[in-house]
Design a protein around this motif. Structure first.
Motif, PDB file in Angstrom:
ATOM      1  N   ILE A  70      15.791 -40.179 -51.882  1.00  0.00           N
ATOM      2  CA  ILE A  70      15.476 -39.492 -52.903  1.00  0.00           C
ATOM      3  C   ILE A  70      15.689 -40.161 -53.962  1.00  0.00           C
ATOM      4  CG2 ILE A  70      17.367 -38.031 -54.483  1.00  0.00           C
ATOM      5  CD1 ILE A  70      17.628 -36.740 -52.037  1.00  0.00           C
TER       6      ILE A  70
ATOM      7  N   LEU B 288      22.206 -36.901 -60.640  1.00  0.00           N
ATOM      8  CA  LEU B 288      21.076 -36.146 -60.557  1.00  0.00           C
ATOM      9  C   LEU B 288      20.509 -36.642 -58.830  1.00  0.00           C
ATOM     10  CD1 LEU B 288      18.647 -35.480 -62.517  1.00  0.00           C
ATOM     11  CD2 LEU B 288      17.218 -38.119 -61.575  1.00  0.00           C
ATOM     12  N   ASN B 289      20.401 -37.407 -58.341  1.00  0.00           N
ATOM     13  CA  ASN B 289      20.004 -37.991 -57.207  1.00  0.00           C
ATOM     14  C   ASN B 289      20.564 -36.745 -55.770  1.00  0.00           C
ATOM     15  OD1 ASN B 289      17.727 -39.313 -57.652  1.00  0.00           O
ATOM     16  ND2 ASN B 289      19.315 -41.589 -57.321  1.00  0.00           N
ATOM     17  N   ASN B 290      22.540 -36.655 -56.243  1.00  0.00           N
ATOM     18  CA  ASN B 290      23.293 -36.224 -55.571  1.00  0.00           C
ATOM     19  C   ASN B 290      22.737 -35.578 -55.386  1.00  0.00           C
ATOM     20  OD1 ASN B 290      24.926 -37.906 -53.299  1.00  0.00           O
ATOM     21  ND2 ASN B 290      24.606 -38.935 -55.519  1.00  0.00           N
ATOM     22  N   THR B 291      22.988 -34.260 -56.696  1.00  0.00           N
ATOM     23  CA  THR B 291      23.133 -32.642 -56.463  1.00  0.00           C
ATOM     24  C   THR B 291      21.300 -32.533 -56.791  1.00  0.00           C
ATOM     25  OG1 THR B 291      23.706 -33.260 -59.387  1.00  0.00           O
ATOM     26  CG2 THR B 291      22.841 -31.382 -59.090  1.00  0.00           C
ATOM     27  N   PHE B 292      20.335 -32.673 -56.463  1.00  0.00           N
ATOM     28  CA  PHE B 292      19.130 -32.578 -55.638  1.00  0.00           C
ATOM     29  C   PHE B 292      19.348 -32.930 -54.882  1.00  0.00           C
ATOM     30  CE2 PHE B 292      14.992 -33.101 -53.906  1.00  0.00           C
ATOM     31  CZ  PHE B 292      14.534 -32.447 -54.215  1.00  0.00           C
TER      32      PHE B 292
ATOM     33  N   LYS C   5      21.421 -29.831 -53.756  1.00  0.00           N
ATOM     34  CA  LYS C   5      20.338 -28.581 -53.212  1.00  0.00           C
ATOM     35  C   LYS C   5      19.515 -28.207 -52.236  1.00  0.00           C
ATOM     36  CE  LYS C   5      19.478 -28.183 -57.932  1.00  0.00           C
ATOM     37  NZ  LYS C   5      18.259 -28.153 -59.356  1.00  0.00           N
ATOM     38  N   ILE C   6      18.505 -29.133 -51.401  1.00  0.00           N
ATOM     39  CA  ILE C   6      17.979 -29.600 -50.535  1.00  0.00           C
ATOM     40  C   ILE C   6      18.205 -29.708 -48.961  1.00  0.00           C
ATOM     41  CG2 ILE C   6      15.587 -29.618 -51.646  1.00  0.00           C
ATOM     42  CD1 ILE C   6      16.068 -33.064 -50.969  1.00  0.00           C
TER      43      ILE C   6
ATOM     44  N   LYS D 208      15.037 -40.125 -58.399  1.00  0.00           N
ATOM     45  CA  LYS D 208      14.521 -39.929 -60.372  1.00  0.00           C
ATOM     46  C   LYS D 208      14.906 -38.481 -59.577  1.00  0.00           C
ATOM     47  CE  LYS D 208      11.364 -43.514 -61.044  1.00  0.00           C
ATOM     48  NZ  LYS D 208       9.404 -43.615 -60.935  1.00  0.00           N
ATOM     49  N   GLY D 209      15.815 -38.046 -58.636  1.00  0.00           N
ATOM     50  CA  GLY D 209      15.994 -36.425 -58.573  1.00  0.00           C
ATOM     51  C   GLY D 209      14.733 -36.074 -57.947  1.00  0.00           C
ATOM     52  N   LYS D 210      13.793 -36.741 -57.277  1.00  0.00           N
ATOM     53  CA  LYS D 210      13.270 -36.202 -55.805  1.00  0.00           C
ATOM     54  C   LYS D 210      13.235 -36.709 -54.527  1.00  0.00           C
ATOM     55  CE  LYS D 210       9.693 -35.684 -59.987  1.00  0.00           C
ATOM     56  NZ  LYS D 210       8.726 -36.044 -60.443  1.00  0.00           N
ATOM     57  N   LEU D 211      12.697 -35.452 -53.833  1.00  0.00           N
ATOM     58  CA  LEU D 211      12.169 -36.454 -52.157  1.00  0.00           C
ATOM     59  C   LEU D 211      11.046 -37.296 -52.244  1.00  0.00           C
ATOM     60  CD1 LEU D 211      13.225 -36.154 -49.329  1.00  0.00           C
ATOM     61  CD2 LEU D 211      12.368 -33.972 -49.245  1.00  0.00           C
TER      62      LEU D 211
END
Lengths: 138, 146
Positions: B86, B63-67, B70-71, B88-91
């Protein structure tokens, strides 16, 4: 393993090698809590610090991982390729404190200090005196 | 079969005997059977917990690496040389130093089992070069990748 040290010097230790080898104490500081480990100096290892996997979790380094994309793929001298899970942590060697990368992989049971750590230090290998010293403020 | 010796206190021994004889009868092997069963259950439970932890960790890592992926280019464009976190999938935030970003991460995701803390590179990094693990690792039996 108990190692004699004076200020920033550590005596070589005898292990399962043909001759004593250089080691140094490294404090790994996570959220203000310092854990001390003895690392073997290995100039053939081009990372900074290598830890056993269970310690990586016990020290909660999984909360300080760098993106998987930046993990290194390492190769042992036997040609085996492995991916190195990597985290950033603050470490202290002697009185020097800095951030560095700490790596691990499943099956590892070695504590290695490699070229990445040496890049941050001035290391004197006193082969005659059988000790390793960190030179500071010079 | 191997013999393992262990010390237990009197109370536990009494309870073990009581349960073992009740389940396996008053036979010579009753205690051994009970101890074997208890150890098997404990080992299975430990493996189960380890596997569950590993799976949970892998899900969060993904989850964290996918996010991050993306950014990544946006971070490199806006905040080169700074630190990011990062979870929980958030910055969680951007900071100038490692200490600051750890503080932010601890405030915003204090008990999160997986977080990414990283220095934002100046330009997109490709996969790191292959490295060497050193001659000492040659004596280690490698189980697999992490």
């Amino acid at each position: 393993m108990e190692v004699k040290r004076s200020e920033n010097c550590w005596d070589y230790v005898s292990g399962n090698l043909r001759r004593p080898y250089p080691v140094l104490d490294v404090l790994i500081i996570v959220d203000g809590i310092a854990n001390q480990f003895l690392f073997e100096l290995d100039t053939g290892y081009d990372g900074s610090l290598l830890l056993p996997l269970h310690l990586f979790y016990e020290l909660r380094l999984n909360e300080f991982e760098i993106p998987r994309k930046y993990w290194a793929t390492a190769e042992t001298v036997t040609g085996k390729k492995i991916i190195l899970r990597t985290a950033i942590a603050e470490v202290q060697v002697g009185s020097l404190r800095f951030e560095t990368e700490i790596e691990t992989y499943e099956g590892n049971n070695l504590f290695l200090a490699g070229l990445g750590l040496i890049d941050e230090l001035k290391v004197l290998l006193d082969g005659v005196g059988k000790r390793l010293c960190i030179i500071e403020n010079t | 079969m191997v013999i393992i010796k262990a010390e237990i206190d009197e109370d536990l021994k009494r309870k073990l005997w009581e349960k073992a004889f009740k389940k396996f009868g008053y036979s010579k092997g009753a205690l051994s059977k009970a101890i074997r069963e208890a150890i098997e259950k404990w080992v299975q439970e430990e493996f189960k917990q380890t596997d569950e932890f590993a799976m949970k960790m892998e899900r969060l890592r993904d989850l964290n690496n996918t996010f991050f992926e993306k950014i990544e280019s946006e971070l490199i464009e806006k905040y080169p040389g700074m630190y990011g976190a990062i979870a929980k999938g958030k910055l969680l935030g951007i900071a100038k130093s490692f200490h600051e970003i750890v503080k932010i991460a601890n405030e915003k995701a204090p008990n999160e089992p997986h977080r990414l803390i990283f220095k934002i590179p100046d330009k997109a990094k490709k996969h790191k070069k292959r490295g060497k693990l050193g001659w000492r690792s040659s004596v280690v039996k490698i189980v697999g990748t992490t």
